[in-house]
Design a protein around this motif. Structure first.
Motif, PDB file in Angstrom:
ATOM      1  N   ASP A   1      63.229 105.195  63.695  1.00  0.00           N
ATOM      2  CA  ASP A   1      61.960 105.371  62.986  1.00  0.00           C
ATOM      3  C   ASP A   1      60.833 105.245  64.007  1.00  0.00           C
ATOM      4  O   ASP A   1      60.234 104.183  64.177  1.00  0.00           O
ATOM      5  CB  ASP A   1      61.825 104.315  61.892  1.00  0.00           C
ATOM      6  CG  ASP A   1      60.632 104.565  60.970  1.00  0.00           C
ATOM      7  OD1 ASP A   1      59.713 105.305  61.377  1.00  0.00           O
ATOM      8  OD2 ASP A   1      60.618 103.992  59.866  1.00  0.00           O
TER       9      ASP A   1
ATOM     10  N   LEU B   1      57.406 103.934  62.854  1.00  0.00           N
ATOM     11  CA  LEU B   1      57.399 102.479  62.694  1.00  0.00           C
ATOM     12  C   LEU B   1      57.264 101.792  64.051  1.00  0.00           C
ATOM     13  O   LEU B   1      56.466 100.859  64.219  1.00  0.00           O
ATOM     14  CB  LEU B   1      58.686 102.026  62.005  1.00  0.00           C
ATOM     15  CG  LEU B   1      58.871 100.510  61.870  1.00  0.00           C
ATOM     16  CD1 LEU B   1      57.878  99.944  60.856  1.00  0.00           C
ATOM     17  CD2 LEU B   1      60.301 100.165  61.455  1.00  0.00           C
ATOM     18  N   TYR B   2      58.034 102.262  65.037  1.00  0.00           N
ATOM     19  CA  TYR B   2      57.991 101.649  66.362  1.00  0.00           C
ATOM     20  C   TYR B   2      56.619 101.823  67.007  1.00  0.00           C
ATOM     21  O   TYR B   2      56.093 100.895  67.637  1.00  0.00           O
ATOM     22  CB  TYR B   2      59.068 102.261  67.263  1.00  0.00           C
ATOM     23  CG  TYR B   2      60.501 101.997  66.844  1.00  0.00           C
ATOM     24  CD1 TYR B   2      60.805 101.070  65.859  1.00  0.00           C
ATOM     25  CD2 TYR B   2      61.548 102.704  67.423  1.00  0.00           C
ATOM     26  CE1 TYR B   2      62.120 100.844  65.471  1.00  0.00           C
ATOM     27  CE2 TYR B   2      62.868 102.479  67.047  1.00  0.00           C
ATOM     28  CZ  TYR B   2      63.143 101.555  66.067  1.00  0.00           C
ATOM     29  OH  TYR B   2      64.446 101.329  65.691  1.00  0.00           O
TER      30      TYR B   2
ATOM     31  N   ASP C   1      53.714 102.235  65.505  1.00  0.00           N
ATOM     32  CA  ASP C   1      52.744 101.376  64.820  1.00  0.00           C
ATOM     33  C   ASP C   1      52.915  99.920  65.233  1.00  0.00           C
ATOM     34  O   ASP C   1      51.925  99.198  65.425  1.00  0.00           O
ATOM     35  CB  ASP C   1      52.894 101.509  63.301  1.00  0.00           C
ATOM     36  CG  ASP C   1      52.431 102.860  62.782  1.00  0.00           C
ATOM     37  OD1 ASP C   1      51.736 103.578  63.529  1.00  0.00           O
ATOM     38  OD2 ASP C   1      52.780 103.193  61.628  1.00  0.00           O
TER      39      ASP C   1
ATOM     40  N   LEU D   1      57.331  95.134  60.884  1.00  0.00           N
ATOM     41  CA  LEU D   1      58.689  95.681  60.930  1.00  0.00           C
ATOM     42  C   LEU D   1      59.374  95.613  59.563  1.00  0.00           C
ATOM     43  O   LEU D   1      60.598  95.504  59.489  1.00  0.00           O
ATOM     44  CB  LEU D   1      59.520  94.933  61.978  1.00  0.00           C
ATOM     45  CG  LEU D   1      59.065  95.091  63.433  1.00  0.00           C
ATOM     46  CD1 LEU D   1      59.861  94.181  64.347  1.00  0.00           C
ATOM     47  CD2 LEU D   1      59.204  96.545  63.886  1.00  0.00           C
TER      48      LEU D   1
ATOM     49  N   TRP E   1      62.958  97.102  58.606  1.00  0.00           N
ATOM     50  CA  TRP E   1      63.803  97.293  59.782  1.00  0.00           C
ATOM     51  C   TRP E   1      64.828  96.160  59.873  1.00  0.00           C
ATOM     52  O   TRP E   1      64.519  95.004  59.594  1.00  0.00           O
ATOM     53  CB  TRP E   1      62.963  97.317  61.063  1.00  0.00           C
ATOM     54  CG  TRP E   1      63.819  97.378  62.296  1.00  0.00           C
ATOM     55  CD1 TRP E   1      64.373  98.472  62.858  1.00  0.00           C
ATOM     56  CD2 TRP E   1      64.240  96.256  63.084  1.00  0.00           C
ATOM     57  NE1 TRP E   1      65.126  98.128  63.948  1.00  0.00           N
ATOM     58  CE2 TRP E   1      65.063  96.766  64.118  1.00  0.00           C
ATOM     59  CE3 TRP E   1      64.023  94.884  63.020  1.00  0.00           C
ATOM     60  CZ2 TRP E   1      65.660  95.949  65.070  1.00  0.00           C
ATOM     61  CZ3 TRP E   1      64.606  94.049  63.961  1.00  0.00           C
ATOM     62  CH2 TRP E   1      65.408  94.596  64.979  1.00  0.00           C
TER      63      TRP E   1
END
Length: 281
Positions: A29, A32-33, A35, A264, A267
């Motif tokens: 993702d 996500l990483y 951000d 996170l 995750w």
């Protein structure tokens, strides 16, 4: 040389088949990483001195960034599960899954029986390089690491600042292992910033001057708790030779970055590989 058969050209013209189609690999993702990285805070900076190595630890869900400082320099990276050294980076399988060189969105995979992502590359300031006219590219999983055994085989000399020995000392210092035990845990590397390929005529592994410059960096997301070791290769930018004191060398720095847990959400560290381990018995 054996005389070529009449259908030699037809045999050569057979189209290749990708050994490991990777369309079904778990997709990281990246949004996500990215951000999370934007909110990350520097915790510590560890330095690999010229012709030496450093060790560092990164908890799952954190980041580490390898930075070029002072002058062009390549590094040899080993990763282990911080809680189980038997789980280590598997360069051969990583190469089979992603190719000879790694960049953004690709992963460092662990050894059997675990075979799961250990770290995901989220930033690569050299991703513009691509593949050059010689077939060279950066961040390779081709070379094994320069080592004192091969050095002795080829030159007869004793040299203790090869990357294998540097990584051995760093791991021993970090874990309390003896030199002999630590050397057994050192494994094939990700050659960070190194520019490499294979010659077209002889198929030999080559290196060339790295395109890295001070300020360039490679940033990773830690998928599991990691123990890492990074050697500042005695070859410097690998423009001429390695395993000697002749090349100009520079330090490399490793930044450890922490992320607020709320960044996170959803995750989880990847599970170990699901194969049942029976091997048909």
């Amino acid at each position: 040389m054996t005389q070529a058969p009449a259908d030699a050209e037809a045999r050569r013209a057979v189209e290749p088949v990708i050994c490991y189609p990777n369309e079904t690999l778990p997709v990281p993702d990246m949004a996500l990483y990215r951000d999370a990285l934007a909110q990350a805070e520097l915790v510590e900076t560890v330095v690999a001195a010229p012709r030496e190595a450093c060790a560092f630890r990164v908890p799952a869900g954190g980041f580490f960034r390898i930075r070029s400082v002072e002058a062009p320099q390549v590094g040899d990276l080993n990763l282990w599960n911080a809680n189980d050294l038997s789980e280590r980076f598997y360069s051969g399988k990583t190469r089979a899954l992603h190719g000879a060189h790694l960049t953004t969105g690709e992963r460092m995979w662990s050894s059997f029986p675990h075979l799961r992502p250990m770290a995901t590359i989220v930033e690569d300031s050299l991703d513009w390089y691509g593949i050059d006219a010689f077939g060279g590219s950066v961040h390779d999983v081709i070379g094994t690491r320069c080592d004192p055994h091969t050095h002795h085989l080829l030159s007869g000399g004793q040299y203790h600042h090869c990357c294998h020995s540097n990584l051995t000392r760093a791991l021993a210092d970090a874990t309390g292992l003896s030199a002999e035990a630590a050397a057994r845990e050192v494994h094939d590397v990700l050659n960070v910033f190194m520019c490499t390929g294979f010659t077209r005529d002889t198929g030999q592994y080559f290196m060339k001057a790295s395109p890295v410059r001070p300020g360039d960096h490679l940033t990773f997301f830690a998928e599991i708790d990691l123990l890492g070791a990074l050697s500042a290769c005695p070859g410097g930018d690998c423009s001429s030779e390695h395993s000697s004191d002749a090349a100009r060398c520079a330090p490399l720095e490793v930044d450890i970055l922490s992320v607020p847990q709320e960044m996170l959400k959803g995750w989880q560290p990847p599970a170990r590989n699901g194969y049942d381990g029976s091997h048909g018995m």
